[in-house]
Design a protein around this motif. Sequence first.
Motif, PDB file in Angstrom:
ATOM      1  N   UNK A   1      -4.567  63.463  -5.554  1.00 32.85           N
ATOM      2  CA  UNK A   1      -5.728  63.872  -5.247  1.00 32.85           C
ATOM      3  C   UNK A   1      -5.770  65.074  -4.397  1.00 32.85           C
ATOM      4  N   UNK A   2      -6.275  66.383  -3.809  1.00 33.97           N
ATOM      5  CA  UNK A   2      -6.040  67.329  -3.632  1.00 33.97           C
ATOM      6  C   UNK A   2      -7.636  67.166  -3.176  1.00 33.97           C
ATOM      7  N   UNK A   3      -8.286  68.105  -1.208  1.00 29.01           N
ATOM      8  CA  UNK A   3      -9.347  68.305  -1.368  1.00 29.01           C
ATOM      9  C   UNK A   3      -9.461  69.763  -1.297  1.00 29.01           C
ATOM     10  N   UNK A   4     -10.599  70.451  -0.484  1.00 24.74           N
ATOM     11  CA  UNK A   4     -11.008  72.106  -0.376  1.00 24.74           C
ATOM     12  C   UNK A   4     -10.626  72.424  -1.225  1.00 24.74           C
ATOM     13  N   UNK A   5     -10.015  72.474  -2.619  1.00 27.08           N
ATOM     14  CA  UNK A   5      -9.954  72.845  -3.119  1.00 27.08           C
ATOM     15  C   UNK A   5      -8.290  73.916  -2.902  1.00 27.08           C
ATOM     16  N   UNK A   6      -7.888  72.622  -2.581  1.00 28.13           N
ATOM     17  CA  UNK A   6      -6.129  73.477  -1.865  1.00 28.13           C
ATOM     18  C   UNK A   6      -4.934  72.495  -2.853  1.00 28.13           C
ATOM     19  N   UNK A   7      -4.459  73.133  -3.460  1.00 25.07           N
ATOM     20  CA  UNK A   7      -2.814  71.722  -4.212  1.00 25.07           C
ATOM     21  C   UNK A   7      -1.891  71.561  -3.119  1.00 25.07           C
ATOM     22  N   UNK A   8      -2.192  72.311  -1.628  1.00 25.03           N
ATOM     23  CA  UNK A   8      -1.157  71.586  -0.608  1.00 25.03           C
ATOM     24  C   UNK A   8      -1.657  70.935   0.673  1.00 25.03           C
TER      25      UNK A   8
END
Length: 152
Positions: free
Chosen positions: A59-66
């Motif tokens: 899972x990722x949040x805020x459309x940020x893959x990092x």
Amino acid sequence: MSAGYELAQVNIGRILAPFDSEVMRGFTSKLEEVNAVADTAEGFVWRLIDENGSDATDFRVFDDEWLAVNMSVWTSPESLNAYVYGPEHRAMLRRRREWFAHLTEAYSAMWWVPAGHRPTLPEAEKRLTILREKGPTAEAFTMKELFPKPEA
């Protein structure tokens, strides 16, 4: 304490490398063990897991893959605090700079949810945004500035 509410928490971290890299191996090699401690901790209710049923590394949040995310639900701040600062998790906290970049804005938030509610990633993003924009409120707060359970 009021019945009918549980404590949701989210925390995010900016990973320094992909989870399958050598850089992250020290973290990923201990993740199953640390999650098992959480799963059996007093006051633990639920945690976000991926389709494989083991962790939330997909899972990722805020459309940020990092940005990696961890989200869970507990019966009380005391039970969450006991787990976070227990020996297994505290050992991981001590090493966090090996795997995660320092974030300058709020990266962890808590809020009360009706018992049985399981928070979603958009809900977690909203709570972090509220905390960043308004500081601690009943909608999103921190361990340093707790807010009481809503009245039933």
